[in-house]
Write a protein that holds these residues in place. Structure first.
Motif, mmCIF file in Angstrom:
data_model
loop_
_atom_site.group_PDB
_atom_site.id
_atom_site.type_symbol
_atom_site.label_atom_id
_atom_site.label_comp_id
_atom_site.label_asym_id
_atom_site.label_seq_id
_atom_site.Cartn_x
_atom_site.Cartn_y
_atom_site.Cartn_z
ATOM 1 N N TYR A 19 29.231 81.975 55.827
ATOM 2 C CA TYR A 19 30.416 81.126 55.911
ATOM 3 C C TYR A 19 30.224 79.868 55.054
ATOM 4 O O TYR A 19 29.102 79.375 54.891
ATOM 5 N N GLY A 20 31.320 79.356 54.553
ATOM 6 C CA GLY A 20 31.332 78.046 53.921
ATOM 7 C C GLY A 20 32.239 77.140 54.730
ATOM 8 O O GLY A 20 33.258 77.593 55.269
ATOM 9 N N LEU A 21 31.863 75.875 54.841
ATOM 10 C CA LEU A 21 32.689 74.932 55.594
ATOM 11 C C LEU A 21 32.982 73.718 54.720
ATOM 12 O O LEU A 21 32.090 72.922 54.411
ATOM 13 N N TYR A 22 34.232 73.607 54.296
ATOM 14 C CA TYR A 22 34.677 72.417 53.575
ATOM 15 C C TYR A 22 34.774 71.284 54.591
ATOM 16 O O TYR A 22 35.494 71.395 55.592
ATOM 17 N N SER A 23 34.054 70.202 54.343
ATOM 18 C CA SER A 23 34.037 69.120 55.325
ATOM 19 C C SER A 23 33.604 67.822 54.673
ATOM 20 O O SER A 23 33.245 67.783 53.488
ATOM 21 N N HIS A 24 33.644 66.769 55.484
ATOM 22 C CA HIS A 24 33.152 65.452 55.078
ATOM 23 C C HIS A 24 32.388 64.873 56.256
ATOM 24 O O HIS A 24 32.821 65.029 57.411
ATOM 25 N N PRO A 25 31.256 64.203 56.017
ATOM 26 C CA PRO A 25 30.429 63.724 57.137
ATOM 27 C C PRO A 25 31.112 62.724 58.063
ATOM 28 O O PRO A 25 30.669 62.543 59.200
ATOM 29 N N ASN A 26 32.176 62.070 57.607
ATOM 30 C CA ASN A 26 32.881 61.119 58.471
ATOM 31 C C ASN A 26 34.086 61.732 59.178
ATOM 32 O O ASN A 26 34.790 61.038 59.911
ATOM 33 N N VAL B 136 37.848 73.216 56.576
ATOM 34 C CA VAL B 136 38.381 74.530 56.228
ATOM 35 C C VAL B 136 37.210 75.499 56.209
ATOM 36 O O VAL B 136 36.188 75.227 55.582
ATOM 37 N N LEU B 137 37.369 76.616 56.907
ATOM 38 C CA LEU B 137 36.345 77.659 56.904
ATOM 39 C C LEU B 137 36.645 78.632 55.781
ATOM 40 O O LEU B 137 37.790 79.049 55.588
ATOM 41 N N LYS B 138 35.605 79.000 55.043
ATOM 42 C CA LYS B 138 35.737 79.977 53.959
ATOM 43 C C LYS B 138 34.865 81.185 54.283
ATOM 44 O O LYS B 138 33.675 81.044 54.555
ATOM 45 N N GLU B 139 35.466 82.357 54.260
ATOM 46 C CA GLU B 139 34.740 83.603 54.476
ATOM 47 C C GLU B 139 35.233 84.581 53.415
ATOM 48 O O GLU B 139 36.272 85.222 53.578
ATOM 49 N N GLY B 140 34.518 84.659 52.305
ATOM 50 C CA GLY B 140 35.020 85.434 51.180
ATOM 51 C C GLY B 140 36.291 84.789 50.650
ATOM 52 O O GLY B 140 36.308 83.610 50.315
ATOM 53 N N GLU B 141 37.363 85.548 50.626
ATOM 54 C CA GLU B 141 38.659 85.021 50.174
ATOM 55 C C GLU B 141 39.474 84.444 51.332
ATOM 56 O O GLU B 141 40.529 83.848 51.118
ATOM 57 N N LEU C 28 40.534 81.930 54.132
ATOM 58 C CA LEU C 28 40.459 80.493 54.372
ATOM 59 C C LEU C 28 41.192 80.165 55.665
ATOM 60 O O LEU C 28 42.293 80.674 55.909
ATOM 61 N N LEU C 29 40.593 79.302 56.486
ATOM 62 C CA LEU C 29 41.203 78.937 57.773
ATOM 63 C C LEU C 29 40.956 77.457 58.037
ATOM 64 O O LEU C 29 39.817 76.989 57.981
ATOM 65 N N SER C 30 42.019 76.732 58.334
ATOM 66 C CA SER C 30 41.904 75.307 58.644
ATOM 67 C C SER C 30 42.192 75.068 60.122
ATOM 68 O O SER C 30 42.537 76.002 60.850
ATOM 69 N N GLU C 31 42.065 73.818 60.542
ATOM 70 C CA GLU C 31 42.239 73.357 61.922
ATOM 71 C C GLU C 31 41.010 73.735 62.751
ATOM 72 O O GLU C 31 40.721 74.918 62.966
ATOM 73 N N SER C 32 40.318 72.714 63.236
ATOM 74 C CA SER C 32 39.023 72.910 63.889
ATOM 75 C C SER C 32 39.088 73.870 65.073
ATOM 76 O O SER C 32 38.240 74.765 65.210
ATOM 77 N N SER C 33 40.065 73.716 65.943
ATOM 78 C CA SER C 33 40.131 74.584 67.120
ATOM 79 C C SER C 33 40.452 76.023 66.736
ATOM 80 O O SER C 33 39.962 76.969 67.373
ATOM 81 N N ALA C 34 41.263 76.217 65.686
ATOM 82 C CA ALA C 34 41.576 77.569 65.217
ATOM 83 C C ALA C 34 40.331 78.227 64.621
ATOM 84 O O ALA C 34 40.087 79.428 64.818
ATOM 85 N N ILE C 35 39.530 77.454 63.897
ATOM 86 C CA ILE C 35 38.288 77.968 63.313
ATOM 87 C C ILE C 35 37.340 78.428 64.415
ATOM 88 O O ILE C 35 36.772 79.524 64.364
ATOM 89 N N ILE C 36 37.167 77.581 65.406
ATOM 90 C CA ILE C 36 36.249 77.907 66.502
ATOM 91 C C ILE C 36 36.732 79.138 67.262
ATOM 92 O O ILE C 36 35.958 80.035 67.587
ATOM 93 N N ARG C 37 38.018 79.203 67.532
ATOM 94 C CA ARG C 37 38.570 80.362 68.254
ATOM 95 C C ARG C 37 38.343 81.639 67.436
ATOM 96 O O ARG C 37 37.948 82.678 67.982
ATOM 97 N N TYR C 38 38.583 81.585 66.138
ATOM 98 C CA TYR C 38 38.388 82.748 65.276
ATOM 99 C C TYR C 38 36.933 83.228 65.341
ATOM 100 O O TYR C 38 36.670 84.433 65.513
#
Length: 202
Positions: A2-9, A55-60, A62-72
């Motif tokens: 997985y790739g996670l687009y994020s920022h430390p703050n 944003v979560l990246k898994e191959g092509e 892409l999924l945004s929103e933290s709670s949606a990512i965790i649920r997925y």
């Protein structure tokens, strides 16, 4: 991986980092320079047109929103200790808690935190901040009813609700409201969880 687009703050990014650490899922962090407005430029807007992390990246995919990512990720991996209840009504009540976490604490908390952290005091919207503090105080009073007899909100053990709250309750002392003893004790317990410490105290 997985790739996670994020920022430390980004508090919402921290949620997903905590979850990934808690579940020991392998991933790489893809830094998005919010301070340089990289999130508002075309390359990132092609990833998330709302210009927000995480944003979560898994191959092509892409999924945004933290709670949606965790649920997925929870639904995909089918862990033996699931964070969501199996029973329909219990899950509905659990989702109600999630929504109340967002609307009654995280949103008003962000109003206060963002103002104190990034805006000069003379430009604060004091009425909005006071209204937000009142909402948080009412929310803490409701949490107190659970935490007077339970160590955690999620089935009396560290779980999803704690993961969602963690990056926001880290700054609870800035919220300008009374914190019940049982709620304060819960906050300290959450902050001592290994996955939380790894993400928030590095």
């Amino acid at each position: 991986m997985y790739g996670l687009y994020s920022h430390p703050n980004s508090t919402y990014s921290k949620r997903v980092h905590i979850y990934l650490q808690y579940r020991n899922l392998e991933y790489e962090t893809i830094h998005v320079a919010l301070d340089k407005l990289e999130n508002r430029k075309k390359p990132f807007l092609a990833i998330n047109p709302y210009g927000k992390v995480p944003v979560l990246k898994e191959g092509e995919f892409l999924l945004s929103e933290s709670s949606a990512i965790i649920r997925y990720l929870e639904e995909k991996h089918l862990f033996p200790n699931p964070l969501f209840p199996a029973d329909l009504k219990e899950r509905a009540l659990f989702n109600q808690w999630i929504n109340q976490c967002e609307s009654e604490f995280c949103f008003p908390g962000s109003v206060i935190y963002f103002s104190k952290k990034f805006i000069p005091e003379e430009k604060w919207e004091t009425k909005r901040m006071k209204d937000s503090a009142k909402r948080i105080g009412r929310h803490f009073d409701i949490l107190e009813q659970v935490l007077n007899t339970n160590q955690y909100l999620s089935w009396n053990q560290f779980g999803l609700l704690e993961i969602l709250y963690a990056p926001f309750i880290e700054h609870y002392e800035m919220m300008d409201t009374k914190v019940p003893k049982s709620v304060e004790d819960w906050i300290h317990r959450v902050m001592e969880e290994p996955s939380v410490k790894k993400v928030l105290k590095t």
